[in-house]
Design an enzyme around this catalytic site. Structure first.
Site, PDB file in Angstrom:
ATOM      1  N   HIS A   1       0.836  -1.201   0.000  1.00 32.76           N
ATOM      2  CA  HIS A   1       0.000   0.000   0.000  1.00 32.76           C
ATOM      3  C   HIS A   1       0.875   1.258   0.000  1.00 32.76           C
ATOM      4  O   HIS A   1       0.621   2.209  -0.755  1.00 32.76           O
ATOM      5  CB  HIS A   1      -0.907  -0.007   1.229  1.00 32.76           C
ATOM      6  CG  HIS A   1      -1.607   1.285   1.503  1.00 32.76           C
ATOM      7  ND1 HIS A   1      -2.911   1.526   1.124  1.00 32.76           N
ATOM      8  CD2 HIS A   1      -1.185   2.428   2.117  1.00 32.76           C
ATOM      9  CE1 HIS A   1      -3.265   2.748   1.486  1.00 32.76           C
ATOM     10  NE2 HIS A   1      -2.232   3.323   2.094  1.00 32.76           N
ATOM     11  N   GLU A   2       1.900   1.269   0.839  1.00 28.76           N
ATOM     12  CA  GLU A   2       2.776   2.442   0.902  1.00 28.76           C
ATOM     13  C   GLU A   2       3.560   2.625  -0.399  1.00 28.76           C
ATOM     14  O   GLU A   2       3.768   3.751  -0.862  1.00 28.76           O
ATOM     15  CB  GLU A   2       3.728   2.333   2.099  1.00 28.76           C
ATOM     16  CG  GLU A   2       3.037   2.273   3.449  1.00 28.76           C
ATOM     17  CD  GLU A   2       2.079   3.432   3.673  1.00 28.76           C
ATOM     18  OE1 GLU A   2       2.313   4.526   3.119  1.00 28.76           O
ATOM     19  OE2 GLU A   2       1.078   3.245   4.394  1.00 28.76           O
TER      20      GLU A   2
ATOM     21  N   HIS B   1       1.486   4.402  -2.895  1.00 27.16           N
ATOM     22  CA  HIS B   1       1.551   5.860  -2.746  1.00 27.16           C
ATOM     23  C   HIS B   1       2.787   6.415  -3.447  1.00 27.16           C
ATOM     24  O   HIS B   1       2.725   7.467  -4.089  1.00 27.16           O
ATOM     25  CB  HIS B   1       1.601   6.243  -1.263  1.00 27.16           C
ATOM     26  CG  HIS B   1       0.277   6.273  -0.584  1.00 27.16           C
ATOM     27  ND1 HIS B   1      -0.809   6.967  -1.083  1.00 27.16           N
ATOM     28  CD2 HIS B   1      -0.153   5.698   0.577  1.00 27.16           C
ATOM     29  CE1 HIS B   1      -1.843   6.827  -0.261  1.00 27.16           C
ATOM     30  NE2 HIS B   1      -1.475   6.062   0.749  1.00 27.16           N
TER      31      HIS B   1
ATOM     32  N   GLU C   1      -6.286   7.069  -0.529  1.00 28.79           N
ATOM     33  CA  GLU C   1      -6.193   5.806   0.207  1.00 28.79           C
ATOM     34  C   GLU C   1      -6.853   4.672  -0.572  1.00 28.79           C
ATOM     35  O   GLU C   1      -6.332   3.562  -0.638  1.00 28.79           O
ATOM     36  CB  GLU C   1      -6.834   5.947   1.587  1.00 28.79           C
ATOM     37  CG  GLU C   1      -6.067   6.846   2.545  1.00 28.79           C
ATOM     38  CD  GLU C   1      -4.617   6.447   2.712  1.00 28.79           C
ATOM     39  OE1 GLU C   1      -4.319   5.245   2.810  1.00 28.79           O
ATOM     40  OE2 GLU C   1      -3.754   7.347   2.728  1.00 28.79           O
TER      41      GLU C   1
END
Length: 298
Positions: A130-131, A134, A201
């Protein structure tokens, strides 16, 4: 497009900064605030990641000091077609993580010791993916700069509470206006944070699931982190609430006024979106390779 959004965001935050400066010191205060904001924007572009990592007492680790974590980050970065980011560890019992950096070539991923202690390898992989999403979406520049400038706006507004009330001239608005700005400026900065965080998100969850190779690890991790965030206080986050939107789950306990506004979509909605993604992937017989094979120069 991300750079355009970043420019618009900086302009808005700079305007807020000038507004607080005006209420504290009139036209001279606004001019000083503009000069300070300009300097902060330049500083933030080059150094905001270092500042945020320092705020959270993050220590850089390598293959010698944290081999399993670094290897996992490297494996996922390779899947995402990203340069290897720097890896940081925060000595904090709350499970959480964030990414920072002005571009993929200068990115960093930071995780807490609580994350490594409470989550399985698949769950940690989901969080890191997930990071990295980003990073690949180039969200980190906007999110990191927002953290530093929004924090400065809040501090300047609090400063105005003590020193702005005595400002009196034809252009000033006096104590009532100062008090209003003290209240409204942090709220406005938080609303900006909400706007950039909530939509991003969902996008990072989607791409992160493709990078990790499935949705189960991330879904399970979101539940565990969300539950723990209400029980395990993150002291450094409480001291720096303007950085809350950086984390995968809001790290604030909810016991302070800073938590009146959530910086993240609800965990339930994020998991529901991941379940829909899993069903879609299943109906197509697996994730499309193209979803994680985009050039980092895009």
């Amino acid at each position: 497009m991300n750079y355009f959004r970043t420019a618009i965001l900086l302009a808005g935050l700079t305007a807020l900064f000038m507004g607080v400066g005006y209420l504290i010191g009139g036209q001279a205060g606004a001019l000083i605030a503009l000069m300070v904001a300009t300097a902060m924007n330049l500083f933030s572009y080059w150094n905001a990641d270092k500042l945020v990592l320092s705020m959270h007492c993050a220590q850089e680790v390598d293959a010698r000091t944290a081999p399993d974590l670094v290897h996992l980050v490297g494996e996922l970065a390779s899947r995402a077609v990203l340069p290897m980011p720097r890896v940081y560890l925060m000595d904090n019992p709350q499970p959480n993580a964030f990414a920072t950096g002005r571009n993929p070539e200068h990115a960093a991923v930071a995780v807490t010791t609580g994350l490594l202690n409470m989550l399985s390898r698949d769950e940690v992989a989901g969080v890191i993916a997930h990071e990295l999403a980003h990073v690949r979406n180039r969200d980190t520049l906007t999110m990191t700069i927002t953290a530093t400038i929004a924090g400065a706006i809040s501090m300047l507004a609090q400063f105005g509470l003590f020193f702005g009330g005595g400002h009196r001239n034809n252009n000033g608005v006096g104590l009532i206006g100062t008090l209003a700005m003290v209240i409204l400026a942090p709220i406005a900065a938080m609303l900006v944070q909400m706007a950039i965080s909530r939509t991003r998100e969902y996008s990072a969850d989607n791409l992160g699931a493709h990078i990790a190779g499935g949705t189960d690890g991330l879904s399970s991790a979101l539940v565990k982190i969300s539950n723990a965030a209400h029980l395990v206080e993150n002291d450094t986050a409480e001291q720096n609430p303007a950085t809350a939107h950086l984390f995968i789950i809001n790290p604030l306990s909810g016991h302070r006024m800073d938590n009146l506004f959530s910086t993240h979509p609800s965990t339930e909605n994020r998991i529901a979106a991941l379940r829909r993604l899993a069903a879609d992937i299943g109906s197509r017989g697996g994730a499309r390779p193209s979803s994680t094979r985009r050039s980092t120069s895009a």
